[in-house]
Design a protein around this motif. Sequence first.
Motif, PDB file in Angstrom:
ATOM      1  N   ARG A  28      15.811  -1.725  -2.246  1.00 31.63           N
ATOM      2  CA  ARG A  28      14.097  -1.276  -2.538  1.00 31.63           C
ATOM      3  C   ARG A  28      14.373  -0.772  -0.642  1.00 31.63           C
ATOM      4  NH1 ARG A  28      12.004  -5.731  -5.032  1.00 31.63           N
ATOM      5  NH2 ARG A  28      13.081  -5.069  -7.170  1.00 31.63           N
ATOM      6  N   GLU A  58      12.400   2.933   0.464  1.00 31.79           N
ATOM      7  CA  GLU A  58      11.612   2.510   1.500  1.00 31.79           C
ATOM      8  C   GLU A  58      11.601   3.545   3.424  1.00 31.79           C
ATOM      9  OE1 GLU A  58       9.145  -0.549   0.663  1.00 31.79           O
ATOM     10  OE2 GLU A  58       9.333  -0.431  -1.188  1.00 31.79           O
ATOM     11  N   THR A  60      14.776  -0.455  -8.284  1.00 29.56           N
ATOM     12  CA  THR A  60      13.813   0.916  -8.503  1.00 29.56           C
ATOM     13  C   THR A  60      14.182   1.531  -9.942  1.00 29.56           C
ATOM     14  OG1 THR A  60      13.244   2.700  -8.030  1.00 29.56           O
ATOM     15  CG2 THR A  60      15.626   2.679  -6.921  1.00 29.56           C
ATOM     16  N   ASN A  61      12.690   2.224  -9.894  1.00 28.63           N
ATOM     17  CA  ASN A  61      12.978   2.697 -11.490  1.00 28.63           C
ATOM     18  C   ASN A  61      13.359   4.113 -10.890  1.00 28.63           C
ATOM     19  OD1 ASN A  61      11.752   1.215 -13.109  1.00 28.63           O
ATOM     20  ND2 ASN A  61       9.878   1.044 -13.043  1.00 28.63           N
ATOM     21  N   ASN A  62      13.200   4.902 -10.113  1.00 25.87           N
ATOM     22  CA  ASN A  62      13.142   5.818  -9.422  1.00 25.87           C
ATOM     23  C   ASN A  62      14.898   5.488  -8.748  1.00 25.87           C
ATOM     24  OD1 ASN A  62      10.663   6.976  -9.055  1.00 25.87           O
ATOM     25  ND2 ASN A  62      10.473   6.440  -7.735  1.00 25.87           N
ATOM     26  N   TYR A 111      16.577  11.819  -2.778  1.00 22.68           N
ATOM     27  CA  TYR A 111      16.565  10.237  -3.024  1.00 22.68           C
ATOM     28  C   TYR A 111      17.815  10.093  -2.264  1.00 22.68           C
ATOM     29  CZ  TYR A 111      14.821   9.798  -8.076  1.00 22.68           C
ATOM     30  OH  TYR A 111      14.315   9.386  -9.521  1.00 22.68           O
ATOM     31  N   GLU A 155      12.835   8.870  -1.694  1.00 23.03           N
ATOM     32  CA  GLU A 155      11.991   8.103  -3.421  1.00 23.03           C
ATOM     33  C   GLU A 155      12.571   6.945  -4.438  1.00 23.03           C
ATOM     34  OE1 GLU A 155       9.838  12.058  -2.835  1.00 23.03           O
ATOM     35  OE2 GLU A 155       9.575  11.253  -4.602  1.00 23.03           O
ATOM     36  N   GLY A 156      13.834   7.656  -4.240  1.00 16.59           N
ATOM     37  CA  GLY A 156      15.387   6.193  -5.030  1.00 16.59           C
ATOM     38  C   GLY A 156      16.031   6.427  -4.764  1.00 16.59           C
TER      39      GLY A 156
END
Lengths: 279, 279
Positions: free
Chosen positions: B26, B30, B58-60, B137, B35-36
């Motif tokens: 995570r 960042e 992450t959900n991404n 990503y 974003e993922g």
Amino acid sequence: MMPEYVRKKLTLDFGQVTDYIVRRIREYIEESKKEGGIIGLSGGIDSSVTTILLSRATNNFYILLMPTSSTPQKDIEDAMKIIKIVNGENKYSYINIDEIINEFSSIVNISDKIVIGNIKARVRMTLLYAFAQKMNYLVIGTGDKSEIMLGYFTKYGDGGVDVLPIGDLYKTQVRMLGNYLGVPEEIVKKPPSPALWEGQTAEGEIGLDYETIDSILYLKFEEMREPEEIAEMTKTSYDKVIKIINMVKTSQHKRLPPEIFRLSGRAINSDWRYPRQWG
Amino acid sequence: MMPEYVRKKLTLDFGQVTDYIVRRIREYIEESKKEGGIIGLSGGIDSSVTTILLSRATNNFYILLMPTSSTPQKDIEDAMKIIKIVNGENKYSYINIDEIINEFSSIVNISDKIVIGNIKARVRMTLLYAFAQKMNYLVIGTGDKSEIMLGYFTKYGDGGVDVLPIGDLYKTQVRMLGNYLGVPEEIVKKPPSPALWEGQTAEGEIGLDYETIDSILYLKFEEMREPEEIAEMTKTSYDKVIKIINMVKTSQHKRLPPEIFRLSGRAINSDWRYPRQWG
């Protein structure tokens, strides 16, 4: 612009530089227990200079020309001039990669020129390594110090090579070396471009000529001068100096192996200081 | 075999390990201003474990299944089980890469399974990075410590990633982690294989099971023991211990950035100790 002070610092004895790089290429091929070196020749100054150096290091060299429809015809003609200079008429392959690129872009369903540009660079890397493995050759990279510092290359594309013979020479120095090696004038003077899309030039994208870029890189990272002083010496805006410095910092990940999260007493990246030729 | 002494050393608190890796994934996403994360899922233990860890970070997340005709149907079924576990039914693409591989092999004019195997790995890397760039990503690698140390990966192929979340866990530990995370038994027990050609298994190629390999790697490179002692402790022949140690040494170039011949006072590889997140 490049201050005379910096030009003097960067003007090396290019006879000695040539001998040193040629010797190191030869040694590195032997140390790696390979039989020769393969290189992608685009017709730009970097790959032209590196191809000549490689051809002086070993007769076992091979050249791939890997254009697409967006590659300027002029570049292909320039590449052929270099092939002639190194007597490589029977040591090269001409591969148009349009079909492979179309295959990828239809799968990825994308027309964005930067994404497709990076696919081109990675396809070329894949081809170079396939030929290299077939021939038991090393993949010789053509990146120069300016591009590597700026991160102006495709990760695992033109950055995916075994060795970078001109990786410690700024673009300005590679042009000087090109003159010394007898690279045709129009190649030496050509605005550098990864040619990943039509009309792309590095200087156009970055907004500064390479002599100014190299002066900033040298003064900042080799003489540790302050940005204000660099701006004055190179007659460039403070903001542009900061932009170049930030390009170097934000591309640091491109010059390192993948990050590994440390869990043990000895993680591979952070705790391993073994040499490249290790036993 | 793996001595109990080593098994104890390698048996971590896999609850803590999970929390740590999930948090680091995570943070790293960042820090990299992405974003993922995107991942190639083969249906083997490594990519299954890493996919679950990514989905918790992450959900991404996005998953690519990139089989060829030589990919065992069982692996594809196992991959679908993992997709179910992580509720990834609308976060994956299934891409058969046979056509791209055929395009390459006809150009390179080769049928050698190792060369083609490496082309497959590099095509998968190229696809992962194309999708990653489209989605902003990171490319999440699935290599474990055993493979990375042995050099049992394709340079700029499955080795061409942004981050290696399980890169400091031996294969034996990844299996333990898999059990902890609820990876189906048959995936945990499956003989590991890069599946670059039919019937390929790592243990078959190296001639030792991973528990023994991991014991040798741990005892040699983390406890600095002598080969004779290692052979005795693991009930393996002295020659096999030496073979494993040599695999690590001769693959050192695969874990390093390309070699740069030093010409200046500050060459990029040898004189740069800047951190990854640098300003």
